[in-house]
Design an enzyme around this catalytic site. Sequence first.
Site, PDB file in Angstrom:
ATOM      1  N   GLU A 101     -55.781  14.206 -10.614  1.00 44.21           N
ATOM      2  CA  GLU A 101     -54.356  14.699 -10.789  1.00 44.21           C
ATOM      3  C   GLU A 101     -53.429  13.782 -11.480  1.00 44.21           C
ATOM      4  OE1 GLU A 101     -50.785  17.164  -8.897  1.00 44.21           O
ATOM      5  OE2 GLU A 101     -52.440  16.880  -7.921  1.00 44.21           O
ATOM      6  N   LYS A 108     -49.874  12.823 -11.925  1.00 42.37           N
ATOM      7  CA  LYS A 108     -48.874  13.298 -10.810  1.00 42.37           C
ATOM      8  C   LYS A 108     -47.402  12.994 -11.714  1.00 42.37           C
ATOM      9  CE  LYS A 108     -48.230  15.103  -6.831  1.00 42.37           C
ATOM     10  NZ  LYS A 108     -49.063  16.400  -6.354  1.00 42.37           N
ATOM     11  N   HIS A 151     -50.009   9.924  -3.604  1.00 39.78           N
ATOM     12  CA  HIS A 151     -49.531  11.468  -3.926  1.00 39.78           C
ATOM     13  C   HIS A 151     -48.021  11.353  -4.088  1.00 39.78           C
ATOM     14  CE1 HIS A 151     -48.127  15.266  -2.558  1.00 39.78           C
ATOM     15  NE2 HIS A 151     -49.155  15.756  -3.208  1.00 39.78           N
ATOM     16  N   HIS A 162     -59.804  16.949  -0.715  1.00 39.02           N
ATOM     17  CA  HIS A 162     -58.643  16.865  -1.121  1.00 39.02           C
ATOM     18  C   HIS A 162     -58.157  15.350  -0.817  1.00 39.02           C
ATOM     19  CE1 HIS A 162     -53.943  18.129  -0.600  1.00 39.02           C
ATOM     20  NE2 HIS A 162     -54.421  18.117  -1.983  1.00 39.02           N
ATOM     21  N   ARG A 163     -57.582  14.507  -1.932  1.00 39.20           N
ATOM     22  CA  ARG A 163     -57.125  13.155  -1.724  1.00 39.20           C
ATOM     23  C   ARG A 163     -58.303  12.337  -0.699  1.00 39.20           C
ATOM     24  NH1 ARG A 163     -51.059  14.758   0.482  1.00 39.20           N
ATOM     25  NH2 ARG A 163     -50.767  16.623  -0.929  1.00 39.20           N
ATOM     26  N   GLU A 172     -60.469  14.568  -4.907  1.00 37.30           N
ATOM     27  CA  GLU A 172     -59.406  14.716  -5.501  1.00 37.30           C
ATOM     28  C   GLU A 172     -58.443  13.490  -5.345  1.00 37.30           C
ATOM     29  OE1 GLU A 172     -55.039  16.425  -5.985  1.00 37.30           O
ATOM     30  OE2 GLU A 172     -56.300  15.260  -4.390  1.00 37.30           O
ATOM     31  N   ASP A 182     -58.581  19.665   2.694  1.00 41.12           N
ATOM     32  CA  ASP A 182     -58.695  18.336   3.536  1.00 41.12           C
ATOM     33  C   ASP A 182     -59.658  18.148   4.516  1.00 41.12           C
ATOM     34  OD1 ASP A 182     -56.112  17.968   2.555  1.00 41.12           O
ATOM     35  OD2 ASP A 182     -55.020  18.810   4.064  1.00 41.12           O
ATOM     36  N   ASP A 236     -54.467  11.578  -6.895  1.00 42.82           N
ATOM     37  CA  ASP A 236     -53.262  11.877  -7.620  1.00 42.82           C
ATOM     38  C   ASP A 236     -52.881  10.233  -8.205  1.00 42.82           C
ATOM     39  OD1 ASP A 236     -52.229  14.322  -6.259  1.00 42.82           O
ATOM     40  OD2 ASP A 236     -52.798  13.024  -4.722  1.00 42.82           O
TER      41      ASP A 236
END
Length: 297
Positions: A156, A158, A88, A46-47, A73, A285, A75
Amino acid sequence: MHTRAVTASITALLGIAALLGIVALLPPGSDARAGGSAGWLTVVAHRGASAYAPENTLASIDKAAALGFRWVENDVQRTRDGRLVVIHDDNLQRTTDVRRVFPDRSPWKVKDFTAAEIARLDAGKWFGRSYAGTRVPTLKQYMREVEHNHEKLLLEIKNPGLYPGIERQTLDLLGKEGWLDRSHLAGRLIVQSFSADSLRIVHRLAPAVRTGFLGTPSVASLHRYADFTDLVNPPYTALSRGYVSAVHAFDGAHGRPLEVFAWTVDDAATAWKVVGYGVDGVITDRPDVVRTALAGF
């Protein structure tokens, strides 16, 4: 009645144990075979590996690669001069030193700064002194690092309402970077958003791209999402075995059963729970914690 309940509980526990036993046989960094209706269990950093490096930076996806994970992943948002950047929040305060560099530019929104101005910001020191000097990457820089690392991307879009046309612009950049060819579309790219309208635009402009809706649509509305999405990605707190089964009952935009990626799963107990529900992937994460939890069940 009591005997039947105990038997059912034991059967369920044995099923989960067998399912996770299959996971334990796979090497670190693999997409883990979860078995049953869940299909492939995908672990997404995640990120990037954001528990260990500043989120949404090149350092975070390099860390994910070093830990042996294929999926990351990110944003995507847009600057004042129309450049796509990976961050993000729609505000620069939390993950950069924007208040120090531009003290008179409150409220420090991404859309109010040029790409050159954002490139001046430190996006790593907040996380740790060893990351001082880390920058907010442009999407082009980010994509090239993902390619260099042979990683796969859950991208993503955003806040699309803030950035009219960001879907076409994102797809154009992906195309220029070679990410809309057959080999990438076959299993290295998913575009997701909290906005159903944004995903409809992506699906209309690039029907071959897999898409995922972030949220928990009602079971009664799932058939509408299946027209333009391939995944439904809810927070893990919203999930149940019944909901996952209901999602799997629908074929998505590319004729395969809708999948479910749960977020944000950062501990062993939650990983075990959602895998028991039959999810297809987890967004975390701490991808190494999830891997260890499943392997050591």
